[in-house]
Design a protein around this motif. Sequence first.
Motif, PDB file in Angstrom:
ATOM      1  N   LEU A  20      -3.620   8.222  -8.890  1.00 33.81           N
ATOM      2  CA  LEU A  20      -4.436   7.413  -7.985  1.00 33.81           C
ATOM      3  C   LEU A  20      -5.812   8.048  -7.836  1.00 33.81           C
ATOM      4  CD1 LEU A  20      -1.727   6.772  -5.234  1.00 33.81           C
ATOM      5  CD2 LEU A  20      -2.575   5.114  -6.913  1.00 33.81           C
ATOM      6  N   ALA A  21      -6.834   7.213  -7.767  1.00 28.39           N
ATOM      7  CA  ALA A  21      -8.198   7.735  -7.589  1.00 28.39           C
ATOM      8  C   ALA A  21      -8.946   6.874  -6.576  1.00 28.39           C
ATOM      9  CB  ALA A  21      -8.935   7.709  -8.932  1.00 28.39           C
ATOM     10  N   ALA A  22      -9.768   7.530  -5.744  1.00 31.44           N
ATOM     11  CA  ALA A  22     -10.540   6.811  -4.717  1.00 31.44           C
ATOM     12  C   ALA A  22     -11.610   5.945  -5.386  1.00 31.44           C
ATOM     13  CB  ALA A  22     -11.189   7.822  -3.774  1.00 31.44           C
ATOM     14  N   VAL A  23     -11.722   4.681  -4.942  1.00 25.51           N
ATOM     15  CA  VAL A  23     -12.729   3.760  -5.505  1.00 25.51           C
ATOM     16  C   VAL A  23     -13.248   2.831  -4.393  1.00 25.51           C
ATOM     17  CG1 VAL A  23     -11.846   3.671  -7.882  1.00 25.51           C
ATOM     18  CG2 VAL A  23     -10.919   2.116  -6.169  1.00 25.51           C
ATOM     19  N   LEU A  30      -5.317  -2.884  -5.346  1.00 27.61           N
ATOM     20  CA  LEU A  30      -4.478  -1.688  -5.506  1.00 27.61           C
ATOM     21  C   LEU A  30      -4.484  -1.228  -6.961  1.00 27.61           C
ATOM     22  CD1 LEU A  30      -1.397  -2.533  -3.199  1.00 27.61           C
ATOM     23  CD2 LEU A  30      -3.346  -1.052  -2.681  1.00 27.61           C
ATOM     24  N   GLU A  31      -4.601  -2.193  -7.876  1.00 25.70           N
ATOM     25  CA  GLU A  31      -4.677  -1.820  -9.299  1.00 25.70           C
ATOM     26  C   GLU A  31      -5.929  -0.990  -9.567  1.00 25.70           C
ATOM     27  OE1 GLU A  31      -2.070  -5.337 -11.461  1.00 25.70           O
ATOM     28  OE2 GLU A  31      -4.175  -5.714 -11.037  1.00 25.70           O
ATOM     29  N   LYS A  32      -7.021  -1.298  -8.854  1.00 23.97           N
ATOM     30  CA  LYS A  32      -8.252  -0.503  -9.031  1.00 23.97           C
ATOM     31  C   LYS A  32      -8.030   0.960  -8.665  1.00 23.97           C
ATOM     32  CE  LYS A  32     -11.474  -4.227  -7.802  1.00 23.97           C
ATOM     33  NZ  LYS A  32     -12.343  -4.676  -6.694  1.00 23.97           N
ATOM     34  N   LEU A  33      -7.073   1.190  -7.732  1.00 25.99           N
ATOM     35  CA  LEU A  33      -6.779   2.574  -7.315  1.00 25.99           C
ATOM     36  C   LEU A  33      -5.862   3.278  -8.309  1.00 25.99           C
ATOM     37  CD1 LEU A  33      -6.009   1.874  -3.542  1.00 25.99           C
ATOM     38  CD2 LEU A  33      -7.993   3.129  -4.389  1.00 25.99           C
ATOM     39  N   GLY A  34      -5.278   2.490  -9.221  1.00 28.71           N
ATOM     40  CA  GLY A  34      -4.383   3.075 -10.224  1.00 28.71           C
ATOM     41  C   GLY A  34      -2.952   2.565 -10.151  1.00 28.71           C
ATOM     42  N   ALA A  35      -2.696   1.593  -9.278  1.00 22.87           N
ATOM     43  CA  ALA A  35      -1.329   1.061  -9.174  1.00 22.87           C
ATOM     44  C   ALA A  35      -1.000   0.210 -10.394  1.00 22.87           C
ATOM     45  CB  ALA A  35      -1.201   0.223  -7.911  1.00 22.87           C
ATOM     46  N   GLU A  36       0.275   0.223 -10.757  1.00 22.74           N
ATOM     47  CA  GLU A  36       0.743  -0.712 -11.800  1.00 22.74           C
ATOM     48  C   GLU A  36       1.594  -1.762 -11.115  1.00 22.74           C
ATOM     49  OE1 GLU A  36       2.705   1.381 -15.012  1.00 22.74           O
ATOM     50  OE2 GLU A  36       1.087   2.871 -14.877  1.00 22.74           O
ATOM     51  N   ALA A  41       0.840  -1.208   0.000  1.00 21.83           N
ATOM     52  CA  ALA A  41       0.000   0.000   0.000  1.00 21.83           C
ATOM     53  C   ALA A  41       0.870   1.252   0.000  1.00 21.83           C
ATOM     54  CB  ALA A  41      -0.936  -0.012   1.213  1.00 21.83           C
ATOM     55  N   LEU A  42       1.925   1.244   0.829  1.00 21.45           N
ATOM     56  CA  LEU A  42       2.825   2.408   0.880  1.00 21.45           C
ATOM     57  C   LEU A  42       3.481   2.649  -0.477  1.00 21.45           C
ATOM     58  CD1 LEU A  42       4.553   4.598   2.332  1.00 21.45           C
ATOM     59  CD2 LEU A  42       6.093   2.767   3.080  1.00 21.45           C
ATOM     60  N   SER A  43       3.854   1.571  -1.165  1.00 19.48           N
ATOM     61  CA  SER A  43       4.619   1.753  -2.423  1.00 19.48           C
ATOM     62  C   SER A  43       3.865   2.551  -3.474  1.00 19.48           C
ATOM     63  CB  SER A  43       5.045   0.446  -3.068  1.00 19.48           C
ATOM     64  OG  SER A  43       4.846  -0.628  -2.323  1.00 19.48           O
ATOM     65  N   ILE A  44       2.515   2.526  -3.413  1.00 17.24           N
ATOM     66  CA  ILE A  44       1.801   3.269  -4.463  1.00 17.24           C
ATOM     67  C   ILE A  44       1.916   4.781  -4.263  1.00 17.24           C
ATOM     68  CG2 ILE A  44       0.211   1.337  -4.867  1.00 17.24           C
ATOM     69  CD1 ILE A  44      -2.018   2.958  -3.570  1.00 17.24           C
ATOM     70  N   PHE A  45       2.434   5.195  -3.099  1.00 19.82           N
ATOM     71  CA  PHE A  45       2.617   6.633  -2.843  1.00 19.82           C
ATOM     72  C   PHE A  45       4.079   7.050  -2.996  1.00 19.82           C
ATOM     73  CE2 PHE A  45      -1.096   5.194  -0.529  1.00 19.82           C
ATOM     74  CZ  PHE A  45      -2.054   6.112  -0.944  1.00 19.82           C
ATOM     75  N   LEU A  46       4.942   6.125  -3.348  1.00 16.77           N
ATOM     76  CA  LEU A  46       6.372   6.426  -3.430  1.00 16.77           C
ATOM     77  C   LEU A  46       6.793   6.645  -4.881  1.00 16.77           C
ATOM     78  CD1 LEU A  46       7.775   3.792  -0.894  1.00 16.77           C
ATOM     79  CD2 LEU A  46       7.191   6.188  -0.481  1.00 16.77           C
ATOM     80  N   PRO A  47       7.849   7.443  -5.080  1.00 19.20           N
ATOM     81  CA  PRO A  47       8.331   7.611  -6.450  1.00 19.20           C
ATOM     82  C   PRO A  47       9.019   6.339  -6.950  1.00 19.20           C
ATOM     83  CG  PRO A  47       9.746   8.756  -4.889  1.00 19.20           C
ATOM     84  CD  PRO A  47       8.608   8.208  -4.090  1.00 19.20           C
ATOM     85  N   GLY A  76      -6.646  -6.365   4.170  1.00 17.05           N
ATOM     86  CA  GLY A  76      -7.796  -5.478   4.383  1.00 17.05           C
ATOM     87  C   GLY A  76      -7.365  -4.177   5.035  1.00 17.05           C
ATOM     88  N   ALA A  77      -6.535  -4.290   6.076  1.00 18.39           N
ATOM     89  CA  ALA A  77      -6.048  -3.079   6.762  1.00 18.39           C
ATOM     90  C   ALA A  77      -5.230  -2.225   5.786  1.00 18.39           C
ATOM     91  CB  ALA A  77      -5.204  -3.471   7.963  1.00 18.39           C
ATOM     92  N   SER A  78      -4.508  -2.880   4.896  1.00 21.21           N
ATOM     93  CA  SER A  78      -3.663  -2.150   3.942  1.00 21.21           C
ATOM     94  C   SER A  78      -4.510  -1.377   2.929  1.00 21.21           C
ATOM     95  CB  SER A  78      -2.730  -3.127   3.222  1.00 21.21           C
ATOM     96  OG  SER A  78      -2.023  -3.863   4.178  1.00 21.21           O
ATOM     97  N   LEU A  79      -5.678  -1.917   2.586  1.00 18.77           N
ATOM     98  CA  LEU A  79      -6.574  -1.178   1.686  1.00 18.77           C
ATOM     99  C   LEU A  79      -7.096   0.081   2.386  1.00 18.77           C
ATOM    100  CD1 LEU A  79      -8.610  -4.098   0.064  1.00 18.77           C
ATOM    101  CD2 LEU A  79      -6.612  -2.879  -0.850  1.00 18.77           C
ATOM    102  N   VAL A  80      -7.297  -0.019   3.698  1.00 20.07           N
ATOM    103  CA  VAL A  80      -7.701   1.172   4.465  1.00 20.07           C
ATOM    104  C   VAL A  80      -6.580   2.212   4.405  1.00 20.07           C
ATOM    105  CG1 VAL A  80      -8.256   2.055   6.781  1.00 20.07           C
ATOM    106  CG2 VAL A  80      -9.267  -0.103   5.987  1.00 20.07           C
ATOM    107  N   LEU A  81      -5.333   1.768   4.583  1.00 21.66           N
ATOM    108  CA  LEU A  81      -4.195   2.705   4.526  1.00 21.66           C
ATOM    109  C   LEU A  81      -4.146   3.401   3.173  1.00 21.66           C
ATOM    110  CD1 LEU A  81      -1.166   0.843   6.209  1.00 21.66           C
ATOM    111  CD2 LEU A  81      -3.099   1.984   7.244  1.00 21.66           C
TER     112      LEU A  81
END
Length: 421
Positions: free
Chosen positions: A365-368, A343-349, A317-323, A378-383
């Motif tokens: 990234l977009a909220a879905v 995470l892919e649904k949020l826009g992660a590759e 989950a953290l990695s999708i916010f990192l460069p 599950g907790a990571s999807l919350v993060l």
Amino acid sequence: MKNKKDKFIINGGKELHGKIVVQTSKNAVLPIISASLLADEGDVELVNCPQITDVSNMLAIMRKLNVKVSKHGKNYVLNPSQASNSKIDCRLIKSMRSSIFLLGSTLSRFKTTTISLPGGCKIGARPIDIHINSLKSLGVEVKTFGDQLFFDATHAHAGSVELKLPSVGATENLVQFACKLPGKTTIINAAREPEVVDLCHFLNAMGAKIVGAGGKKITIYGQANLKGVKYKPIGDRIVAGTIMIAVAICGGKVSLENVEPSHNKKLIEILCRIGCKIDTKNDILTISKQNSLMPFNRISTGFYPAFPTDLQSQMLALSIFLPAKNRVKEIVFENRFLIASELEKLGAEIKYLSQNEVEISAQNLAAVSLIARDLRGGASLVLASLGIKGQSEVSSVHYIDRGYESLEKMFAKLGADIKRE
Ligand code: UD1
């Protein structure tokens, strides 16, 4: 158990600020509840137990074994003086794997135990060969009747057991089984996790003689009698780690109490390396993030003291916010990337480099709406949702309730906009 309010609504993008007292460790409390069966006299009082479904399910099994259980605030008092033999029925605890931790204590107490493994029970899908073979090497007879495993310890004896992998559950079973077995038992290649150490501290407080917990070799000198004690299990390093990673994602400054920093050494090293500030004093850890973070490049899970598999999904989950692109490798469990598709649904590759290693990057990234499929995932999807502006939903949060005490209330207390619906 699944309840009606099984969804979190999250408006992400808010920083986290404040103080949290970290709940008691689920993975310490569960085997300790099991081990309380070994008390020959007196009550076992467990202080400040987490109010989570895995614990209530475990206590339901103890009641089935005729252990008296009473609740005083968040403390539980267990009295096993009237405990009687019973099958450990997996159907009671479909969502929990921890019934296997009852093997050592029930076998020590009753000399025979039957574990039923009905179809669909998660424990059936996981190998328990190390549990079985190690008990066999101590003279326990194991027979299979259909979907039932029957264990007989009538001719059991102390001895030396070498585990092919440092399995947490198998080590905990052996320790529980051997602590009343006459003579000296050694476990070679034992699991070194803090929860194993805490179980041994608990048993020693009851009068057991266990030496070397936390190392690769544990020695147990069998004692005839154990007595009830009042005991406070350790804080939950996985919950602490989850909150720390949430701050890395959302920004802000949070102090965590009831933390043993050495239990999260690897995570602390990584978060500091990528730009978080972490201070520790006694059992208080303060984490803050002011600036944008750097990539961690690559992490790999492993057996303690390596990076914990139970924090692997949170790192995804953290990695999708990192460069840049970050790699996450899972060593302990095969196929533990259940949240990748969410995470892919949020826009992660997410690219699979092998079955147990992924490379993650994200641009937009977009909220879905997301669906939890396991506890830590599950907790990571919350993060992830807390870190993205806009309204997300995470459904099937009964998975999260197995191990986190009102996760939504905890984050709301820190300033997040999250509620259960
Ligand atoms: C415990 C934790 C869990 C954590 C895991 C690893 C509890 C309640 N659960 O689970 O949160 O993710 O440790 O830190 O404490 N294995 C076998 N044969 C066996 C037993 C295990 O092959 O008989 C394998 C497993 O498939 C896995 C590895 O060993 O690949 C580690 O499993 P183990 O340490 O036993 O995990 P658990 O005790 O089930």
